[in-house]
Design a protein around this motif. Structure first.
Motif, PDB file in Angstrom:
ATOM      1  N   GLN A  60       0.815  -1.209   0.000  1.00  0.00           N
ATOM      2  CA  GLN A  60       0.000   0.000   0.000  1.00  0.00           C
ATOM      3  C   GLN A  60       0.850   1.260   0.000  1.00  0.00           C
ATOM      4  OE1 GLN A  60      -3.078  -0.124   2.936  1.00  0.00           O
ATOM      5  NE2 GLN A  60      -3.741   1.998   2.590  1.00  0.00           N
ATOM      6  N   TYR A  61       1.977   1.240   0.728  1.00  0.00           N
ATOM      7  CA  TYR A  61       2.834   2.423   0.831  1.00  0.00           C
ATOM      8  C   TYR A  61       4.261   2.125   0.354  1.00  0.00           C
ATOM      9  CZ  TYR A  61      -0.928   4.043   3.898  1.00  0.00           C
ATOM     10  OH  TYR A  61      -2.148   4.413   4.410  1.00  0.00           O
ATOM     11  N   GLY A  62       4.367   1.145  -0.544  1.00  0.00           N
ATOM     12  CA  GLY A  62       5.679   0.647  -0.940  1.00  0.00           C
ATOM     13  C   GLY A  62       6.631   1.697  -1.453  1.00  0.00           C
ATOM     14  N   GLU A  63       6.149   2.611  -2.302  1.00  0.00           N
ATOM     15  CA  GLU A  63       7.042   3.589  -2.915  1.00  0.00           C
ATOM     16  C   GLU A  63       7.637   4.534  -1.870  1.00  0.00           C
ATOM     17  OE1 GLU A  63       6.906   7.102  -6.340  1.00  0.00           O
ATOM     18  OE2 GLU A  63       5.262   5.657  -6.149  1.00  0.00           O
ATOM     19  N   LYS A  64       6.802   5.028  -0.969  1.00  0.00           N
ATOM     20  CA  LYS A  64       7.273   5.960   0.052  1.00  0.00           C
ATOM     21  C   LYS A  64       8.147   5.253   1.085  1.00  0.00           C
ATOM     22  CE  LYS A  64       3.243   8.969  -0.493  1.00  0.00           C
ATOM     23  NZ  LYS A  64       2.027   9.526   0.155  1.00  0.00           N
ATOM     24  N   LEU A  65       7.769   4.023   1.438  1.00  0.00           N
ATOM     25  CA  LEU A  65       8.573   3.269   2.393  1.00  0.00           C
ATOM     26  C   LEU A  65       9.921   2.895   1.799  1.00  0.00           C
ATOM     27  CD1 LEU A  65       5.801   0.917   3.836  1.00  0.00           C
ATOM     28  CD2 LEU A  65       6.961   2.748   5.069  1.00  0.00           C
ATOM     29  N   SER A  66       9.916   2.500   0.534  1.00  0.00           N
ATOM     30  CA  SER A  66      11.172   2.129  -0.134  1.00  0.00           C
ATOM     31  C   SER A  66      12.123   3.314  -0.218  1.00  0.00           C
ATOM     32  CB  SER A  66      10.886   1.587  -1.535  1.00  0.00           C
ATOM     33  OG  SER A  66      10.149   0.386  -1.474  1.00  0.00           O
ATOM     34  N   ALA A  67      11.573   4.511  -0.375  1.00  0.00           N
ATOM     35  CA  ALA A  67      12.421   5.700  -0.447  1.00  0.00           C
ATOM     36  C   ALA A  67      13.176   5.896   0.862  1.00  0.00           C
ATOM     37  CB  ALA A  67      11.572   6.924  -0.765  1.00  0.00           C
ATOM     38  N   ARG A  68      12.501   5.642   1.986  1.00  0.00           N
ATOM     39  CA  ARG A  68      13.174   5.776   3.282  1.00  0.00           C
ATOM     40  C   ARG A  68      14.198   4.662   3.478  1.00  0.00           C
ATOM     41  NH1 ARG A  68      11.132   9.557   6.408  1.00  0.00           N
ATOM     42  NH2 ARG A  68      12.036   8.718   8.332  1.00  0.00           N
ATOM     43  N   ALA A  69      13.825   3.452   3.099  1.00  0.00           N
ATOM     44  CA  ALA A  69      14.771   2.339   3.226  1.00  0.00           C
ATOM     45  C   ALA A  69      15.995   2.561   2.345  1.00  0.00           C
ATOM     46  CB  ALA A  69      14.088   1.028   2.871  1.00  0.00           C
ATOM     47  N   ARG A  92      11.543   5.520  13.212  1.00  0.00           N
ATOM     48  CA  ARG A  92      10.183   5.613  13.732  1.00  0.00           C
ATOM     49  C   ARG A  92       9.167   5.789  12.627  1.00  0.00           C
ATOM     50  NH1 ARG A  92       8.875  10.239  16.713  1.00  0.00           N
ATOM     51  NH2 ARG A  92      10.773  11.205  15.909  1.00  0.00           N
ATOM     52  N   GLY A  93       9.619   6.278  11.473  1.00  0.00           N
ATOM     53  CA  GLY A  93       8.697   6.529  10.372  1.00  0.00           C
ATOM     54  C   GLY A  93       7.943   5.291   9.931  1.00  0.00           C
ATOM     55  N   VAL A  94       8.577   4.123  10.008  1.00  0.00           N
ATOM     56  CA  VAL A  94       7.884   2.901   9.583  1.00  0.00           C
ATOM     57  C   VAL A  94       6.891   2.436  10.640  1.00  0.00           C
ATOM     58  CG1 VAL A  94       9.813   2.185   8.135  1.00  0.00           C
ATOM     59  CG2 VAL A  94       9.692   1.382  10.499  1.00  0.00           C
ATOM     60  N   LEU A  95       6.958   2.996  11.833  1.00  0.00           N
ATOM     61  CA  LEU A  95       5.998   2.643  12.890  1.00  0.00           C
ATOM     62  C   LEU A  95       4.807   3.590  12.912  1.00  0.00           C
ATOM     63  CD1 LEU A  95       8.371   1.887  15.922  1.00  0.00           C
ATOM     64  CD2 LEU A  95       7.340   0.249  14.347  1.00  0.00           C
ATOM     65  N   ILE A  96       5.081   4.896  12.924  1.00  0.00           N
ATOM     66  CA  ILE A  96       3.999   5.862  13.148  1.00  0.00           C
ATOM     67  C   ILE A  96       3.969   6.971  12.103  1.00  0.00           C
ATOM     68  CG2 ILE A  96       3.718   5.439  15.602  1.00  0.00           C
ATOM     69  CD1 ILE A  96       5.952   8.276  14.452  1.00  0.00           C
ATOM     70  N   GLY A  97       4.738   6.836  11.013  1.00  0.00           N
ATOM     71  CA  GLY A  97       4.773   7.862   9.991  1.00  0.00           C
ATOM     72  C   GLY A  97       5.704   9.001  10.356  1.00  0.00           C
ATOM     73  N   THR A  98       5.789   9.983   9.493  1.00  0.00           N
ATOM     74  CA  THR A  98       6.650  11.143   9.713  1.00  0.00           C
ATOM     75  C   THR A  98       5.807  12.411   9.661  1.00  0.00           C
ATOM     76  OG1 THR A  98       7.142  11.487   7.365  1.00  0.00           O
ATOM     77  CG2 THR A  98       8.527   9.926   8.572  1.00  0.00           C
ATOM     78  N   MET A  99       6.418  13.528   9.957  1.00  0.00           N
ATOM     79  CA  MET A  99       5.689  14.794   9.906  1.00  0.00           C
ATOM     80  C   MET A  99       5.274  15.127   8.478  1.00  0.00           C
ATOM     81  SD  MET A  99       7.832  17.070  12.678  1.00  0.00           S
ATOM     82  CE  MET A  99       6.528  18.295  12.760  1.00  0.00           C
ATOM     83  N   GLU A 100       6.082  14.719   7.505  1.00  0.00           N
ATOM     84  CA  GLU A 100       5.753  14.971   6.106  1.00  0.00           C
ATOM     85  C   GLU A 100       4.802  13.925   5.537  1.00  0.00           C
ATOM     86  OE1 GLU A 100       9.743  14.939   4.602  1.00  0.00           O
ATOM     87  OE2 GLU A 100       9.829  17.128   4.536  1.00  0.00           O
ATOM     88  N   GLU A 101       4.949  12.678   5.993  1.00  0.00           N
ATOM     89  CA  GLU A 101       4.119  11.554   5.513  1.00  0.00           C
ATOM     90  C   GLU A 101       3.529  10.835   6.721  1.00  0.00           C
ATOM     91  OE1 GLU A 101       3.475  11.029   2.457  1.00  0.00           O
ATOM     92  OE2 GLU A 101       5.024  12.115   1.351  1.00  0.00           O
ATOM     93  N   PRO A 102       2.517  11.398   7.361  1.00  0.00           N
ATOM     94  CA  PRO A 102       2.013  10.809   8.608  1.00  0.00           C
ATOM     95  C   PRO A 102       1.280   9.484   8.439  1.00  0.00           C
ATOM     96  CG  PRO A 102       0.634  12.648   7.911  1.00  0.00           C
ATOM     97  CD  PRO A 102       1.811  12.645   6.999  1.00  0.00           C
ATOM     98  N   ASP A 103       0.930   9.094   7.209  1.00  0.00           N
ATOM     99  CA  ASP A 103       0.107   7.900   7.006  1.00  0.00           C
ATOM    100  C   ASP A 103       0.893   6.636   6.669  1.00  0.00           C
ATOM    101  OD1 ASP A 103      -2.163   9.437   7.426  1.00  0.00           O
ATOM    102  OD2 ASP A 103      -2.353   9.951   5.290  1.00  0.00           O
ATOM    103  N   ILE A 104       2.207   6.738   6.487  1.00  0.00           N
ATOM    104  CA  ILE A 104       2.935   5.577   5.961  1.00  0.00           C
ATOM    105  C   ILE A 104       3.335   4.573   7.027  1.00  0.00           C
ATOM    106  CG2 ILE A 104       3.829   6.944   4.043  1.00  0.00           C
ATOM    107  CD1 ILE A 104       6.530   7.025   5.495  1.00  0.00           C
ATOM    108  N   GLY A 105       3.233   4.925   8.309  1.00  0.00           N
ATOM    109  CA  GLY A 105       3.632   4.009   9.368  1.00  0.00           C
ATOM    110  C   GLY A 105       2.663   2.854   9.529  1.00  0.00           C
ATOM    111  N   PHE A 106       3.155   1.718   9.969  1.00  0.00           N
ATOM    112  CA  PHE A 106       2.301   0.536  10.158  1.00  0.00           C
ATOM    113  C   PHE A 106       1.218   0.809  11.202  1.00  0.00           C
ATOM    114  CE2 PHE A 106       1.301  -3.668  11.927  1.00  0.00           C
ATOM    115  CZ  PHE A 106       1.031  -4.383  10.766  1.00  0.00           C
ATOM    116  N   PHE A 107       1.541   1.624  12.208  1.00  0.00           N
ATOM    117  CA  PHE A 107       0.575   1.948  13.257  1.00  0.00           C
ATOM    118  C   PHE A 107       0.063   3.384  13.143  1.00  0.00           C
ATOM    119  CE2 PHE A 107       3.344  -1.312  15.289  1.00  0.00           C
ATOM    120  CZ  PHE A 107       2.388  -2.297  15.465  1.00  0.00           C
ATOM    121  N   SER A 108       0.189   3.993  11.959  1.00  0.00           N
ATOM    122  CA  SER A 108      -0.247   5.383  11.796  1.00  0.00           C
ATOM    123  C   SER A 108      -1.734   5.547  12.070  1.00  0.00           C
ATOM    124  CB  SER A 108       0.068   5.878  10.382  1.00  0.00           C
ATOM    125  OG  SER A 108       1.456   6.049  10.210  1.00  0.00           O
TER     126      SER A 108
END
Length: 642
Positions: free
Chosen positions: A459-468, A617-633
């Motif tokens: 669902q959020y692969g592109e944004k998550l992959s960018a962080r990874a 932490r972004g993969v857990l709860i999202g970031t300020m720029e992308e608050p929806d990408i975290g698994f627990f967002s």
């Protein structure tokens, strides 16, 4: 290696450390600050006659040794262990008369000026190093400076060459050094002066922390500052062609231990296996097995050893009436299933981890038949009412972990012996054991729903992959990548970051300090090879010989664990360093963390498998720029492929 040096006993009260520190910060080759002097832990060959053998066949087979050794308790001194140390650094100075010279010269002066009673009681000034001219109350102070090189050597700072090279460019015949504080209003090393009383040469310590200071001072015709290549912990010296760096002796870059750990798990730790391993026949057979592996005699020789050993074990345990075929099968599992039937392309570390994963989730044979491994699987339904993404929760009431110190590095950390240039092995090639330590503890195994993880990633692969990818690039461009092969996937970042958040919260709930808890991450490479793993194990690392009191396991029941997970995620949403932490493009070790700092995710390094790297932490709860990408967002709602 010469091990015939004279040994002197030290006071057991003033010279003592905890046994587990021998495997980590105060291991072989590390310096220890005792009250009256600094000593370096000697090579295991100096204390191999005084060790208790610790066994874990999986780890022994993996490292090619027969056992792991912990110093034994001294008779009549419960809890005390006998260790060997060498004096390092060698250079000491007297705060009263300001003289600076090696300990050997101080001892020579002591043996001339001390009374017969003093020399008889302490002939080498071992227990109370002091200035013989100024009296026993003028204690000698050890040098704060050492030199280290990337090949693992450590040496005393070249005081004589430094004082003369900067002043007269020539070393006098009988240098006599003194050290002064100048009192000129300057600070740090600029204010410290080294002077030769014989010829008048002098120099301050300004600029000593420059990485290329020795190379700039040296001449090609007469190099005086090349690394001497010393390994004082084993009284050895070898050629070295690089220039060392100056470091404070207590700096973290002086010693990076390389520790291999293993959970003692079924089927390798069943009661039946423990029984046969206590026999003399097993020990004889295992030595034959080790020699066969060392000399590459092939599987046929190992199978022959299994046949002979099984027959001898049955004869030795004739009162137990055990079946010879059962013994053979157990020996094959111990000696053939690990390390001998592995293809060249197989990742042994991954296979090692998969066996533990099978034991923790219950798929391993005899998973509940061991005195050292007690598991209790929980009904998952009550947990999923709060945390739907959980697939399995297992409480490990008793477990044994074996820790082995195999080597160390200096200047930069490395992952293991594959980096031959920087790795320093703590033992000689012919030594058949490593220093080891074991802990009986408890833990909580948590397994996530693989389908929900995959659905979230898709669902959020592109944004998550960018962080990874940011972490991957920072890692690949670092020194760390030259000595380690980490597989950084989105799922790994999630599991690792979640483990850190959970440990921080558990430390408030279970009564253990954060440093007493450890993580073990079980994650596949994501390339389709090996077993699919999506789990983590949080366990105690500081249990005693009788285990622990159950404080951690108690937090794993359905009445407590879901609330602890919720609190951990809620605390991860806020960091006192935000927005700087949340918006980070690289921080921590070699910039291999994103949104992770000491205020939110980092742990004591003994608690983390990866030196506090690969966290976000972004993969857990999202970031300020992308608050929806975290698994627990979105809280704890499920992710679905629909």
């Amino acid at each position: 290696m010469n091990t015939s040096y004279e040994v002197k006993n030290l006071d057991k009260i003033t010279h003592s450390i905890r046994a587990n520190q021998l495997i980590y910060q105060f291991g072989v080759g590390a310096m220890i600050n005792f009250p009256d002097q600094v000593l370096m832990c000697a090579a295991p060959e100096y204390w191999e006659t005084d060790v208790t053998q610790i066994h874990d066949k999986r780890l022994e087979n993996r490292l090619g040794v027969e056992y792991f050794g912990l110093p034994i308790s001294l008779e009549g001194d419960e809890g005390m262990h006998r260790m060997s140390y060498v004096r390092f650094p060698q250079w000491y100075y007297c705060p009263k008369c300001k003289r600076l010279k090696p300990m050997d010269e101080w001892v020579k002066e002591y043996r001339i000026k001390a009374s017969d009673a003093e020399k008889e009681k302490d002939p080498y000034m071992v227990k109370n190093p002091h200035c013989p001219s100024c009296g026993k109350y003028s204690k000698l102070v050890v040098s704060r400076l050492v030199t280290i090189c990337e090949h693992g050597h450590i040496n005393d700072f070249p005081w004589i060459a430094w004082a003369h090279k900067r002043s007269k460019d020539k070393i006098c015949d009988h240098p006599q050094l003194k050290i002064y504080t100048m009192g000129t209003g300057r600070y740090g090393f600029d204010n410290i002066l080294i002077k030769c009383e014989n010829c008048g040469a002098s120099s301050t310590l300004s600029g000593i922390m420059d990485k290329e200071v020795f190379e700039k001072l040296d001449s090609k015709d007469d190099p005086q500052f090349l690394c001497p290549g010393n390994h004082p912990w084993k009284h050895a010296k070898e050629g070295c062609d690089c220039y060392p760096r100056v470091a404070l002796r207590g700096a973290s870059s002086v010693y990076f231990p390389i520790v291999k750990t293993s959970l003692v798990i079924p089927p390798f730790t069943t009661d039946f296996n423990e029984l046969i391993q206590t026999t003399d026949a097993y020990d004889r057979g295992f030595r034959v097995y080790c020699k066969a592996k060392e000399k590459n005699r092939g599987e046929d020789r190992i199978r022959e050893a299994i046949e002979d050993t099984a027959e001898a074990i049955v004869q030795e345990l004739h009162d137990e009436k055990i079946n010879e075929d059962d013994v053979k099968n157990q020996l094959k599992r111990n000696w053939l299933d690990i390390g001998d039937n592995i293809d060249e392309d197989t990742d042994e570390d991954q296979l090692f981890r998969e066996e533990e994963y099978d034991a923790l989730d219950g798929e391993a044979a005899n998973a509940n038949e061991s005195n050292f491994f007690k598991r209790e699987e929980q009904e998952i339904g009550p947990y999923q009412e709060t945390i739907p993404s959980l697939k399995q929760v297992v409480l490990i009431h008793k477990m044994r972990e074996v820790q082995a110190l195999i080597g160390f590095s200096r200047i930069n950390p490395i992952s293991g012996p594959d980096d031959e240039e920087h790795f320093v092995c703590v033992k000689e090639p012919g030594t058949n054991w490593y220093p080891g330590y074991q802990v009986l503890g408890e833990g909580i195994f948590i397994r996530f729903d693989e389908e929900q993880i995959e659905s979230w990633i898709s669902q959020y692969g592109e944004k998550l992959s960018a962080r990874a990818d940011i972490i991957k690039n920072n890692y690949e461009n670092s020194f760390y990548a030259t000595s380690s092969t980490e597989h950084i996937t989105i799922k790994f970042l999630f599991l690792h970051s979640f483990a850190h958040a959970l440990i921080r919260q558990l430390s408030f709930e279970c009564g253990y300090s954060i440093a007493s808890l450890r993580e073990r991450i079980y994650c596949d490479k994501g390339d389709g090879t090996g077993k699919v793993m999506t789990g983590l194990f949080i366990y105690t690392a500081n249990g005693d010989s009788e285990g622990t009191l159950g404080g951690l396991v108690r937090q794993g029941y359905r009445e407590t664990l879901p609330d602890i997970i919720k609190k951990a995620i809620e605390k991860a949403r806020y960091c006192t360093n935000d927005p700087v932490c949340s918006l980070s493009q690289g921080q921590g070790l070699y910039s291999t963390n994103l949104a992770a700092c000491h205020s939110c995710l980092l742990l004591p390094e003994t608690s983390c498998e990866h030196f506090n790297a690969f966290l976000d932490r972004g993969v857990l709860i999202g970031t300020m720029e992308e608050p929806d990408i975290g698994f627990f967002s979105k809280g704890f709602d499920t992710y679905s492929n629909k």
